[in-house]
Design a protein around this motif. Structure first.
Motif, PDB file in Angstrom:
ATOM      1  N   VAL A 194      20.179   8.242 -11.959  1.00  0.00           N
ATOM      2  CA  VAL A 194      18.794   7.790 -11.789  1.00  0.00           C
ATOM      3  C   VAL A 194      18.734   6.298 -12.101  1.00  0.00           C
ATOM      4  O   VAL A 194      19.308   5.829 -13.093  1.00  0.00           O
ATOM      5  N   ALA A 195      18.025   5.547 -11.242  1.00  0.00           N
ATOM      6  CA  ALA A 195      17.835   4.110 -11.462  1.00  0.00           C
ATOM      7  C   ALA A 195      16.359   3.844 -11.730  1.00  0.00           C
ATOM      8  O   ALA A 195      15.488   4.394 -11.055  1.00  0.00           O
ATOM      9  N   LYS A 196      16.080   2.985 -12.711  1.00  0.00           N
ATOM     10  CA  LYS A 196      14.685   2.679 -13.025  1.00  0.00           C
ATOM     11  C   LYS A 196      14.613   1.392 -13.827  1.00  0.00           C
ATOM     12  O   LYS A 196      15.402   1.169 -14.745  1.00  0.00           O
ATOM     13  N   TRP A 197      13.653   0.525 -13.448  1.00  0.00           N
ATOM     14  CA  TRP A 197      13.389  -0.694 -14.208  1.00  0.00           C
ATOM     15  C   TRP A 197      11.898  -0.961 -14.213  1.00  0.00           C
ATOM     16  O   TRP A 197      11.189  -0.624 -13.252  1.00  0.00           O
ATOM     17  N   SER A 198      11.413  -1.579 -15.286  1.00  0.00           N
ATOM     18  CA  SER A 198      10.031  -2.062 -15.321  1.00  0.00           C
ATOM     19  C   SER A 198       9.980  -3.415 -14.638  1.00  0.00           C
ATOM     20  O   SER A 198      10.893  -4.234 -14.793  1.00  0.00           O
ATOM     21  N   SER A 199       8.896  -3.662 -13.895  1.00  0.00           N
ATOM     22  CA  SER A 199       8.804  -4.929 -13.162  1.00  0.00           C
ATOM     23  C   SER A 199       8.515  -6.091 -14.094  1.00  0.00           C
ATOM     24  O   SER A 199       9.022  -7.191 -13.907  1.00  0.00           O
ATOM     25  N   GLY A 200       7.631  -5.890 -15.088  1.00  0.00           N
ATOM     26  CA  GLY A 200       7.305  -6.968 -16.012  1.00  0.00           C
ATOM     27  C   GLY A 200       6.482  -8.074 -15.405  1.00  0.00           C
ATOM     28  O   GLY A 200       6.295  -9.128 -16.001  1.00  0.00           O
ATOM     29  N   THR A 201       5.942  -7.860 -14.172  1.00  0.00           N
ATOM     30  CA  THR A 201       5.164  -8.897 -13.502  1.00  0.00           C
ATOM     31  C   THR A 201       3.847  -8.325 -13.022  1.00  0.00           C
ATOM     32  O   THR A 201       3.669  -7.121 -12.904  1.00  0.00           O
ATOM     33  N   LEU A 202       2.898  -9.224 -12.728  1.00  0.00           N
ATOM     34  CA  LEU A 202       1.641  -8.813 -12.132  1.00  0.00           C
ATOM     35  C   LEU A 202       1.882  -8.522 -10.657  1.00  0.00           C
ATOM     36  O   LEU A 202       2.339  -9.377  -9.914  1.00  0.00           O
ATOM     37  N   ALA A 203       1.551  -7.309 -10.234  1.00  0.00           N
ATOM     38  CA  ALA A 203       1.795  -6.927  -8.848  1.00  0.00           C
ATOM     39  C   ALA A 203       0.649  -7.415  -7.976  1.00  0.00           C
ATOM     40  O   ALA A 203      -0.341  -7.958  -8.437  1.00  0.00           O
ATOM     41  N   GLY A 204       0.771  -7.195  -6.677  1.00  0.00           N
ATOM     42  CA  GLY A 204      -0.355  -7.443  -5.798  1.00  0.00           C
ATOM     43  C   GLY A 204      -0.069  -8.411  -4.684  1.00  0.00           C
ATOM     44  O   GLY A 204       0.721  -9.343  -4.829  1.00  0.00           O
ATOM     45  N   LEU A 205      -0.747  -8.182  -3.554  1.00  0.00           N
ATOM     46  CA  LEU A 205      -0.606  -9.028  -2.379  1.00  0.00           C
ATOM     47  C   LEU A 205      -1.694 -10.095  -2.361  1.00  0.00           C
ATOM     48  O   LEU A 205      -2.740  -9.965  -2.998  1.00  0.00           O
ATOM     49  N   SER A 206      -1.452 -11.131  -1.578  1.00  0.00           N
ATOM     50  CA  SER A 206      -2.391 -12.250  -1.495  1.00  0.00           C
ATOM     51  C   SER A 206      -3.568 -11.913  -0.592  1.00  0.00           C
ATOM     52  O   SER A 206      -3.532 -10.970   0.211  1.00  0.00           O
ATOM     53  N   TYR A 207      -4.602 -12.732  -0.693  1.00  0.00           N
ATOM     54  CA  TYR A 207      -5.761 -12.622   0.194  1.00  0.00           C
ATOM     55  C   TYR A 207      -5.320 -12.744   1.646  1.00  0.00           C
ATOM     56  O   TYR A 207      -5.687 -11.927   2.497  1.00  0.00           O
ATOM     57  N   ALA A 208      -4.512 -13.757   1.954  1.00  0.00           N
ATOM     58  CA  ALA A 208      -4.129 -14.023   3.346  1.00  0.00           C
ATOM     59  C   ALA A 208      -3.358 -12.860   3.949  1.00  0.00           C
ATOM     60  O   ALA A 208      -3.627 -12.439   5.082  1.00  0.00           O
ATOM     61  N   LEU A 209      -2.386 -12.317   3.211  1.00  0.00           N
ATOM     62  CA  LEU A 209      -1.585 -11.235   3.752  1.00  0.00           C
ATOM     63  C   LEU A 209      -2.413  -9.965   3.916  1.00  0.00           C
ATOM     64  O   LEU A 209      -2.309  -9.255   4.923  1.00  0.00           O
ATOM     65  N   THR A 210      -3.264  -9.659   2.942  1.00  0.00           N
ATOM     66  CA  THR A 210      -4.074  -8.447   3.042  1.00  0.00           C
ATOM     67  C   THR A 210      -5.062  -8.549   4.198  1.00  0.00           C
ATOM     68  O   THR A 210      -5.304  -7.575   4.916  1.00  0.00           O
ATOM     69  N   ARG A 211      -5.629  -9.733   4.409  1.00  0.00           N
ATOM     70  CA  ARG A 211      -6.518  -9.936   5.556  1.00  0.00           C
ATOM     71  C   ARG A 211      -5.772  -9.785   6.885  1.00  0.00           C
ATOM     72  O   ARG A 211      -6.313  -9.280   7.872  1.00  0.00           O
ATOM     73  N   ALA A 212      -4.534 -10.228   6.921  1.00  0.00           N
ATOM     74  CA  ALA A 212      -3.736 -10.057   8.139  1.00  0.00           C
ATOM     75  C   ALA A 212      -3.484  -8.577   8.407  1.00  0.00           C
ATOM     76  O   ALA A 212      -3.475  -8.132   9.567  1.00  0.00           O
ATOM     77  N   MET A 213      -3.276  -7.796   7.364  1.00  0.00           N
ATOM     78  CA  MET A 213      -3.105  -6.344   7.526  1.00  0.00           C
ATOM     79  C   MET A 213      -4.382  -5.729   8.113  1.00  0.00           C
ATOM     80  O   MET A 213      -4.327  -4.832   8.971  1.00  0.00           O
ATOM     81  N   ARG A 214      -5.524  -6.211   7.672  1.00  0.00           N
ATOM     82  CA  ARG A 214      -6.808  -5.750   8.237  1.00  0.00           C
ATOM     83  C   ARG A 214      -6.877  -6.075   9.724  1.00  0.00           C
ATOM     84  O   ARG A 214      -7.323  -5.251  10.540  1.00  0.00           O
ATOM     85  N   GLU A 215      -6.436  -7.290  10.094  1.00  0.00           N
ATOM     86  CA  GLU A 215      -6.440  -7.658  11.509  1.00  0.00           C
ATOM     87  C   GLU A 215      -5.587  -6.713  12.341  1.00  0.00           C
ATOM     88  O   GLU A 215      -5.937  -6.359  13.472  1.00  0.00           O
ATOM     89  N   VAL A 216      -4.448  -6.310  11.795  1.00  0.00           N
ATOM     90  CA  VAL A 216      -3.574  -5.379  12.515  1.00  0.00           C
ATOM     91  C   VAL A 216      -4.301  -4.053  12.735  1.00  0.00           C
ATOM     92  O   VAL A 216      -4.256  -3.472  13.831  1.00  0.00           O
ATOM     93  N   LEU A 217      -5.002  -3.556  11.712  1.00  0.00           N
ATOM     94  CA  LEU A 217      -5.749  -2.312  11.881  1.00  0.00           C
ATOM     95  C   LEU A 217      -6.857  -2.459  12.916  1.00  0.00           C
ATOM     96  O   LEU A 217      -7.238  -1.488  13.584  1.00  0.00           O
ATOM     97  N   LEU A 218      -7.367  -3.679  13.069  1.00  0.00           N
ATOM     98  CA  LEU A 218      -8.413  -3.925  14.061  1.00  0.00           C
ATOM     99  C   LEU A 218      -7.848  -4.186  15.453  1.00  0.00           C
ATOM    100  O   LEU A 218      -8.613  -4.443  16.386  1.00  0.00           O
ATOM    101  N   GLY A 219      -6.499  -4.151  15.578  1.00  0.00           N
ATOM    102  CA  GLY A 219      -5.910  -4.258  16.903  1.00  0.00           C
ATOM    103  C   GLY A 219      -4.969  -5.409  17.139  1.00  0.00           C
ATOM    104  O   GLY A 219      -4.318  -5.468  18.191  1.00  0.00           O
TER     105      GLY A 219
END
Length: 722
Positions: free
Chosen positions: A545-570
């Protein structure tokens, strides 16, 4: 009319000779030609080019020419890198260039033996390759006469400068360079080598630090598209006319085991570099590939240096093989002539993707290429959004983390160690007025004095007993690292170190014998030395079994998440999508799309007992919105990239009242912070708790993204606008 001067003629004649006769080059690359004048003229410079763009030579050839022309003696040039492995990879090449002029380049980092360090102190090399942490250790260490070793430094080359600038290590680097400049007693030229970024001019300004005593700098980026128009605002729709060159394909494989099947079947006989975005994925994919008879090597930060070096060397010399890595192989480390890059799921930034695809296409008869293998639907959507941005020529701006108060505390302690004492009114001079290491740091200084980290006597500051207690082990070695790594146990097979593993693997309840997966192999635990944090293992066939803690704040940026929304819109990224990927995206658009995206604004949807506000604003903007709208936000939620969870009993009047109050308020609210999160800040113990919490909160916030979302129309999933 006087013909223009060829900048190559300004290089030392010996260097010109070797460029043609030793390197076999008929000419320099455009970046290398364009760098000669500003570097030789002593200007602060950022040299911008994609991976394998010849940045090392663009800096070294004119710097060596300046060294020869001006007769620089002793250690006159520092070459700083973020990774020891990158330094190991570069030292032979840079020393080869230096030897053309009878000069020397030598390595000094955490793995350098004390006997080698003693030699460096007495026989100073002309170029010293090191890390900022090792540089600070030289400044504060009792064994090194830092004035003798570093007092002659004239220029500093910072490789992969963008990797520093977006991280706390960047603040540490700037502060140490200001102190180095005081040791040298003169302005020190700063030369940054960077991959493509969205804000190169700001990166140059950042690199210049306080700017004390120096002329304006210059960005050198021939052939690199200007991305500033698309990175400065929130509009992800602007960009260059067409997609950048590269053969990019996206597939949806559904699982890591299926990804291994595809990699094992495709491109046999070629060298393939596979990127994963977690160490656990690297280990699990490596085991899957080995089970399918693929020659596979692994590289990630928790493997021992020897294990990584063996993998990288074996991969460089092999042909039909795969190396699976995290971002450790993203930053320019040479692993030979690659044929293919494969990305499992998707990186979090366009900049990371540019680094990775840049590892291919280095031969004249090849093109840059990358195959994305998405193991789940969300990863496919993220890959599509990222490639939509890439196709527009958009790259993230590099932004330093705000309010680094914990590093202000670290620097006050380190400078006191270096100087043995600091005047309690003139201490800001150590950093030449560079904010935030200026007089604005007075509250931090008061806390250090009040809590015994510093002693004050007759107008002077000295290292106090609390600093000795917390950071004094091994000559204050802990004081030189600007980041906190989660605690890990060293894994040993006999006397050989395999790597390091998260302690949770050793404590969580699991049936059967305790087995680990590390370096692509399964190991059975035979003994745990809890006091010394060591685990002894022996090899077994499978079951690790492999496992590590990230130790960092996760999360995507505004720009990338908005681009994902655009993809869902076509919107469609300008890359090849396999039939499976097309079907999966279309199913997502038809099944989830109407409930979570709307072309005219954001969506509020109820699913069972949950009410979600689909903002598509990124992790930090959503954390900010959750705190600002606390009266209607679910109080126990964790921020997500795509939505904010609201109260189950939300009504439209409650919504309107909360939003109107937020719009009328003079400022939005900083995200809520669990006080345990401050332990992720190195040196948080040297800060008042309120300042440590405020630092983490500021780093969680995205006020611009949150304001943009608040101003947009909001719709119930039934279609009724709110």
């Amino acid at each position: 009319m006087t013909p223009p001067v060829n900048p190559v003629d300004r290089l030392d004649p010996v260097i010109q000779h070797h460029v043609v006769n030793t390197l076999g080059w008929s000419d320099l690359r455009p970046l290398q030609r364009a760098a000669i004048d500003p570097v030789l003229d002593g200007e602060d410079t950022v040299l911008l080019a994609p991976t394998a763009g010849g940045k090392t030579e663009a800096a070294c050839l004119p710097v060596l020419s300046a060294m020869s022309a001006h007769g620089w003696a002793g250690t006159s040039v520092l070459y700083l890198c973020p990774l020891k492995a990158l330094l190991n990879n570069l030292v032979t090449r840079i020393d080869g260039y230096a030897q053309w002029l009878g000069r020397r380049a030598v390595l000094w980092h955490g793995d350098t033996k004390e006997s080698q360090r003693r030699h460096i102190r007495t026989e100073r090399p002309d170029i010293l390759l090191t890390t900022p942490e090792s540089l600070e250790a030289m400044l504060i260490g009792v064994k090194t006469d830092h004035a003798h070793l570093l007092g002659g430094v004239r220029a500093v080359v910072v490789d992969e400068v963008h990797a520093f600038a977006g991280d706390d290590r960047g603040w540490h680097l700037l502060a140490v360079l200001e102190r180095l400049q005081r040791v040298a007693g003169r302005p020190i030229q700063r030369i940054g080598l960077s991959a493509t970024v969205g804000n190169p001019e700001q990166l140059l300004t950042w690199l210049q630090g306080s700017g004390a005593g120096r002329r304006p700098g210059r960005v050198v980026a021939p052939g690199v598209p200007d991305t500033s128009a698309t990175s400065s605002g929130r509009d992800t729709g602007a960009g260059t006319a067409g997609p950048p060159p590269g053969d990019v394909e996206v597939d949806h494989v559904g699982s890591l085991a299926n990804a291994a099947k595809v990699i094992a079947a495709l491109h046999r006989g070629e060298k393939r570099l596979v990127f994963c975005d977690s160490r656990r994925q690297v280990e699990e994919l490596g085991a899957e590939l080995s089970a399918r008879g693929v020659t596979v090597f692994l590289s990630h930060a928790s493997l021992s240096a020897d294990e990584r070096a063996r993998s990288e060397q074996a991969f460089a010399e092999a042909r039909d093989c795969v190396i699976v890595a995290t971002s450790t192989l993203e930053l320019g480390i040479d692993v030979g002539d690659l044929d293919r890059v494969v990305q499992i799921d998707a990186p979090g930034t366009v900049a990371a993707f540019l680094q990775r695809i840049g590892r291919t296409g280095r031969r004249a008869d090849t093109t840059r290429n990358c195959l994305f293998l998405a193991t789940h639907q969300d990863a496919l959507l993220q890959a599509a959004g990222l490639l939509l941005l890439w196709g527009r020529g958009w790259v993230e701006p590099v932004v330093a983390p705000p309010e680094p108060r914990h590093l202000v505390a670290q620097q006050l302690l380190a400078a006191t160690l270096q100087e043995h004492r600091l005047g309690d009114t003139v201490w800001p001079e150590q950093w030449n007025g560079l904010a935030p290491f200026d007089r604005s740091a007075a509250p931090v200084l008061r806390h250090l004095t009040n809590e015994g980290f510093l002693d004050s006597d007759q107008g002077m500051l000295f290292i106090g007993p609390e600093a000795e207690h917390r950071f004094g082990r091994r000559h204050f070695l802990e004081l030189t690292a600007s980041f906190t790594a989660p605690p890990q146990f060293t894994v040993l097979s006999g006397r050989s170190e395999i790597g390091r593993m998260d302690p949770s693997v050793l404590t969580e309840e699991r049936p059967g014998p305790r087995r680990l997966l590390l370096s692509g192999r399964s190991w059975q635990v035979t003994f745990i030395d809890w006091k010394r944090k060591r685990v002894f293992v022996e090899p077994v066939d499978r079951g690790g079994v492999a496992k590590w803690s990230s130790g960092t704040l996760a999360g995507l940026s505004y720009a990338l998440t908005r681009a994902m929304r655009e993809v869902l819109l076509g919107a469609e990224p300008p890359v090849s999508l396999t039939r499976r990927a097309k079907v999966c995206l279309q199913e997502r658009r038809e099944t989830d799309g109407p409930d979570i995206v709307h072309p005219g604004g954001t969506v509020i949807a109820r699913r069972g007992n949950e009410v979600r506000w689909w903002t598509w604003a990124g992790y930090r903007a959503n954390a900010t919105l959750g705190a600002t709208l606390s009266s209607i936000a679910d109080p126990v939620q964790r921020p997500t990239d795509c939505y904010v969870r609201l109260r189950e009993d939300l009504t439209q009047p409650m919504w309107r009242t909360a939003v109107q109050a937020a719009e009328a308020a003079p400022a939005l609210v900083l995200p809520n912070v669990d006080r345990r999160a401050v332990h992720g800040l190195k040196f948080s113990a040297a800060l008042p708790e309120r300042l440590a919490v405020a630092t983490v909160a500021a780093r969680l916030a995205d006020f611009d993204g949150a304001r943009t979302v608040l101003a947009e129309p909001k719709h119930f999933s039934s279609g009724q606008a709110m």
